[in-house]
Design a protein around this motif. Structure first.
Motif, PDB file in Angstrom:
ATOM      1  N   ALA A 109     -29.737 -38.308   0.979  1.00  0.00           N
ATOM      2  CA  ALA A 109     -28.940 -37.119   1.291  1.00  0.00           C
ATOM      3  C   ALA A 109     -28.949 -36.137   0.122  1.00  0.00           C
ATOM      4  CB  ALA A 109     -27.507 -37.518   1.630  1.00  0.00           C
ATOM      5  N   SER A 110     -28.874 -36.666  -1.085  1.00  0.00           N
ATOM      6  CA  SER A 110     -28.857 -35.779  -2.251  1.00  0.00           C
ATOM      7  C   SER A 110     -30.219 -35.135  -2.487  1.00  0.00           C
ATOM      8  CB  SER A 110     -28.414 -36.546  -3.497  1.00  0.00           C
ATOM      9  OG  SER A 110     -29.403 -37.465  -3.922  1.00  0.00           O
ATOM     10  N   ARG A 111     -31.290 -35.854  -2.157  1.00  0.00           N
ATOM     11  CA  ARG A 111     -32.638 -35.326  -2.380  1.00  0.00           C
ATOM     12  C   ARG A 111     -33.060 -34.358  -1.286  1.00  0.00           C
ATOM     13  NH1 ARG A 111     -37.098 -39.426  -2.958  1.00  0.00           N
ATOM     14  NH2 ARG A 111     -38.130 -37.600  -3.854  1.00  0.00           N
ATOM     15  N   ASP A 112     -32.489 -34.496  -0.095  1.00  0.00           N
ATOM     16  CA  ASP A 112     -32.886 -33.658   1.034  1.00  0.00           C
ATOM     17  C   ASP A 112     -31.874 -32.544   1.302  1.00  0.00           C
ATOM     18  OD1 ASP A 112     -34.861 -33.193   3.029  1.00  0.00           O
ATOM     19  OD2 ASP A 112     -33.490 -33.969   4.556  1.00  0.00           O
ATOM     20  N   SER A 113     -30.921 -32.375   0.391  1.00  0.00           N
ATOM     21  CA  SER A 113     -29.835 -31.413   0.592  1.00  0.00           C
ATOM     22  C   SER A 113     -30.333 -29.972   0.596  1.00  0.00           C
ATOM     23  CB  SER A 113     -28.790 -31.581  -0.517  1.00  0.00           C
ATOM     24  OG  SER A 113     -27.862 -30.531  -0.504  1.00  0.00           O
ATOM     25  N   GLY A 114     -29.701 -29.172   1.443  1.00  0.00           N
ATOM     26  CA  GLY A 114     -29.958 -27.739   1.414  1.00  0.00           C
ATOM     27  C   GLY A 114     -29.317 -27.057   0.225  1.00  0.00           C
ATOM     28  N   ASN A 115     -28.331 -27.736  -0.417  1.00  0.00           N
ATOM     29  CA  ASN A 115     -27.716 -27.253  -1.653  1.00  0.00           C
ATOM     30  C   ASN A 115     -27.130 -25.844  -1.480  1.00  0.00           C
ATOM     31  OD1 ASN A 115     -27.022 -27.533  -4.420  1.00  0.00           O
ATOM     32  ND2 ASN A 115     -28.841 -26.388  -5.028  1.00  0.00           N
ATOM     33  N   HIS A 168     -32.997 -25.135  -1.768  1.00  0.00           N
ATOM     34  CA  HIS A 168     -33.176 -26.457  -1.168  1.00  0.00           C
ATOM     35  C   HIS A 168     -33.758 -27.413  -2.203  1.00  0.00           C
ATOM     36  CE1 HIS A 168     -34.357 -29.631   1.593  1.00  0.00           C
ATOM     37  NE2 HIS A 168     -33.715 -29.010   2.574  1.00  0.00           N
ATOM     38  N   ILE A 169     -33.189 -28.603  -2.295  1.00  0.00           N
ATOM     39  CA  ILE A 169     -33.661 -29.583  -3.268  1.00  0.00           C
ATOM     40  C   ILE A 169     -35.090 -30.011  -2.944  1.00  0.00           C
ATOM     41  CG2 ILE A 169     -33.206 -31.812  -4.360  1.00  0.00           C
ATOM     42  CD1 ILE A 169     -31.064 -29.717  -4.922  1.00  0.00           C
ATOM     43  N   GLY A 170     -35.377 -30.192  -1.681  1.00  0.00           N
ATOM     44  CA  GLY A 170     -36.756 -30.376  -1.244  1.00  0.00           C
ATOM     45  C   GLY A 170     -37.373 -31.728  -1.540  1.00  0.00           C
ATOM     46  N   ASN A 171     -36.566 -32.760  -1.854  1.00  0.00           N
ATOM     47  CA  ASN A 171     -37.093 -34.102  -2.102  1.00  0.00           C
ATOM     48  C   ASN A 171     -38.096 -34.151  -3.262  1.00  0.00           C
ATOM     49  OD1 ASN A 171     -35.935 -35.746   0.280  1.00  0.00           O
ATOM     50  ND2 ASN A 171     -36.816 -33.931   1.272  1.00  0.00           N
ATOM     51  N   ARG A 172     -38.020 -33.167  -4.127  1.00  0.00           N
ATOM     52  CA  ARG A 172     -38.992 -33.106  -5.220  1.00  0.00           C
ATOM     53  C   ARG A 172     -38.738 -34.224  -6.239  1.00  0.00           C
ATOM     54  NH1 ARG A 172     -39.616 -27.781  -8.279  1.00  0.00           N
ATOM     55  NH2 ARG A 172     -37.360 -27.988  -8.540  1.00  0.00           N
ATOM     56  N   TRP A 173     -39.806 -34.662  -6.852  1.00  0.00           N
ATOM     57  CA  TRP A 173     -39.696 -35.614  -7.955  1.00  0.00           C
ATOM     58  C   TRP A 173     -40.723 -35.254  -9.012  1.00  0.00           C
ATOM     59  CZ3 TRP A 173     -43.731 -39.184  -8.967  1.00  0.00           C
ATOM     60  CH2 TRP A 173     -44.709 -39.277  -7.960  1.00  0.00           C
ATOM     61  N   LEU A 174     -40.464 -35.744 -10.212  1.00  0.00           N
ATOM     62  CA  LEU A 174     -41.258 -35.317 -11.357  1.00  0.00           C
ATOM     63  C   LEU A 174     -41.769 -36.534 -12.114  1.00  0.00           C
ATOM     64  CD1 LEU A 174     -40.564 -32.371 -13.654  1.00  0.00           C
ATOM     65  CD2 LEU A 174     -40.678 -34.612 -14.729  1.00  0.00           C
ATOM     66  N   SER A 175     -43.041 -36.493 -12.452  1.00  0.00           N
ATOM     67  CA  SER A 175     -43.653 -37.563 -13.241  1.00  0.00           C
ATOM     68  C   SER A 175     -44.049 -37.038 -14.607  1.00  0.00           C
ATOM     69  CB  SER A 175     -44.885 -38.136 -12.528  1.00  0.00           C
ATOM     70  OG  SER A 175     -45.871 -37.137 -12.338  1.00  0.00           O
ATOM     71  N   VAL A 176     -44.089 -37.931 -15.580  1.00  0.00           N
ATOM     72  CA  VAL A 176     -44.508 -37.611 -16.941  1.00  0.00           C
ATOM     73  C   VAL A 176     -45.937 -38.094 -17.137  1.00  0.00           C
ATOM     74  CG1 VAL A 176     -44.192 -38.352 -19.335  1.00  0.00           C
ATOM     75  CG2 VAL A 176     -42.247 -37.505 -18.030  1.00  0.00           C
ATOM     76  N   GLU A 177     -46.767 -37.240 -17.704  1.00  0.00           N
ATOM     77  CA  GLU A 177     -48.160 -37.578 -17.954  1.00  0.00           C
ATOM     78  C   GLU A 177     -48.449 -37.454 -19.452  1.00  0.00           C
ATOM     79  OE1 GLU A 177     -49.801 -38.677 -15.433  1.00  0.00           O
ATOM     80  OE2 GLU A 177     -48.414 -38.008 -13.858  1.00  0.00           O
ATOM     81  N   ALA A 179     -38.268 -39.112 -12.327  1.00  0.00           N
ATOM     82  CA  ALA A 179     -37.095 -38.249 -12.253  1.00  0.00           C
ATOM     83  C   ALA A 179     -37.093 -37.569 -10.891  1.00  0.00           C
ATOM     84  CB  ALA A 179     -37.116 -37.208 -13.369  1.00  0.00           C
ATOM     85  N   VAL A 180     -35.943 -37.526 -10.239  1.00  0.00           N
ATOM     86  CA  VAL A 180     -35.846 -36.897  -8.927  1.00  0.00           C
ATOM     87  C   VAL A 180     -34.789 -35.808  -8.957  1.00  0.00           C
ATOM     88  CG1 VAL A 180     -36.585 -38.987  -7.735  1.00  0.00           C
ATOM     89  CG2 VAL A 180     -34.150 -38.564  -8.035  1.00  0.00           C
ATOM     90  N   ALA A 181     -35.058 -34.723  -8.242  1.00  0.00           N
ATOM     91  CA  ALA A 181     -34.082 -33.657  -8.087  1.00  0.00           C
ATOM     92  C   ALA A 181     -33.058 -34.084  -7.039  1.00  0.00           C
ATOM     93  CB  ALA A 181     -34.774 -32.368  -7.657  1.00  0.00           C
ATOM     94  N   VAL A 182     -31.783 -33.795  -7.308  1.00  0.00           N
ATOM     95  CA  VAL A 182     -30.705 -34.235  -6.428  1.00  0.00           C
ATOM     96  C   VAL A 182     -29.618 -33.161  -6.382  1.00  0.00           C
ATOM     97  CG1 VAL A 182     -31.027 -36.730  -6.752  1.00  0.00           C
ATOM     98  CG2 VAL A 182     -29.639 -35.448  -8.385  1.00  0.00           C
ATOM     99  N   ASP A 183     -28.772 -33.264  -5.365  1.00  0.00           N
ATOM    100  CA  ASP A 183     -27.587 -32.419  -5.246  1.00  0.00           C
ATOM    101  C   ASP A 183     -26.373 -33.266  -5.624  1.00  0.00           C
ATOM    102  OD1 ASP A 183     -25.476 -30.783  -4.570  1.00  0.00           O
ATOM    103  OD2 ASP A 183     -26.065 -30.503  -2.470  1.00  0.00           O
TER     104      ASP A 183
END
Length: 341
Positions: free
Chosen positions: A160-166, A180-189, A104-108
């Motif tokens: 662009a959506s992942r690196d957006s200043g939002n 800022h979205i910050g290119n963050r992504w999330l993994s499930v463990e 899962a990735v954070a996006v704008d």
């Protein structure tokens, strides 16, 4: 190079958002039943100062992961990854997908051509990435939130959506902006194999009902608002702040959104439990919990109205009182059904 992870399915609840949708998709891909896991815990918790401006907000205690907060009765957790920049962000996601693990990735939403907000409204959203085609310069994205999208966009659009200043640039950029979205992504463990998860049987269902009831009735410990008493205090404080002319829009909207999603998904969990055990009383309580979810929908709409002074303290207090009254009845009904299990 082209990579596409198969068996990545859309999961959607009309009253929940991108957090539940993405977590359900990632859990199911790992062999975990989404509704049984995400719908079990039902509680109210609000930690003032922990209002994160993101559509996938959910209250987390110190040291608790986002998925761990959603599903505290199961051995699951999530991990946020915060790359240094867009290049590292894509390299990390690419490596996960190539290894057969969707993320899962954070996006704008402003930068995503399939979102209604494209080039109009900024909002901190979440989608699943499970494929890419380097020759075509595309990535395969799943967004279960209406209007629903499951297909390819360009890597540039995703970047662009992942690196957006939002940034909020006009009065329609509300609630989930200015972070800022910050290119963050999330993994499930998973901390256990799926076959070792709690069986969805009478014993487990009874235990879940009892734990949820304890959560609503036990005295509040520590800071913040929790349980029935905490919710009562939260509504009282919101009413006082509204009456004093304080701006409560964002806090009330975000808190109500998390409570709405949690309540709505639990209503479906109860319906599933009722069908599984052939226990009509649980199914009936599921409908009653769904009614609480619709109360939360009204509270959330009211929150948006506070900005234009379209909501007064008295009107809000009446709606909050109705929710609390119905909630007390639901908790009593669940206690009765739990005793019958």
């Amino acid at each position: 190079m082209t990579t596409l992870i198969d068996d990545v399915r859309s999961w959607r609840h009309d009253l929940a958002g991108c957090l539940h949708a993405c977590m359900a998709t990632l859990l199911e891909h790992r062999g975990v039943a989404p509704l049984e896991t995400l719908g079990a815990a039902w509680r109210f918790r609000h930690l003032p100062g922990d209002i994160r401006r993101e559509e996938y907000f959910y209250p987390c205690a110190a040291g608790e992961s986002l998925l761990g907060a959603l599903a505290p009765y199961h051995p699951v957790r999530s991990v946020w990854h915060s790359p240094a920049d867009a290049a590292e962000g894509w390299a990390q996601v690419r490596a996960e997908v190539e290894a057969g693990r969707p993320v899962a990735v954070a996006v704008d939403n402003f930068e995503l051509p399939f979102r209604p907000a494209y080039r109009d409204v900024h909002s901190n959203h979440m989608v699943v990435v499970h494929g890419f085609d380097e020759d075509a310069g595309t990535v395969h994205v799943l967004d279960a939130i209406p209007p629903h999208f499951h297909g390819d966009i360009t890597l540039q659009q995703l970047a662009a959506s992942r690196d957006s200043g939002n940034a909020a640039v006009h009065d329609r950029d509300m609630f989930f902006t200015d972070v800022h979205i910050g290119n963050r992504w999330l993994s499930v463990e998973l901390d256990a194999n799926p076959e070792d998860f709690p069986a969805f049987d009478r014993s487990h269902i009874r235990d879940v009902v009892e734990r949820n009831l304890r959560g609503y009735h036990e005295p509040v410990r520590g800071d913040g608002y929790a349980g029935l008493d905490g919710l009562t205090a939260f509504f009282a404080d919101m009413g006082k702040r509204l009456a004093a002319g304080e701006t409560v829009r964002d806090e009330l909207f975000v808190v109500a959104g998390a409570a709405l999603a949690n309540t709505a998904v639990h209503a479906d969990w109860l319906a599933l439990a009722g069908r599984t055990l052939d226990h009509p009383g649980l199914t009936e309580q599921g409908r009653a919990v769904e009614r609480i979810a619709h109360h939360w929908s009204a509270i959330r709409i009211m929150a948006a109205l506070t900005q234009s002074e379209g909501l007064g303290a008295a009107r809000f207090t009446r709606r909050a009182h109705t929710l609390l009254k119905d909630l007390e009845q639901v908790l009593a009904g669940l206690a009765h059904e739990g005793a019958e299990l």
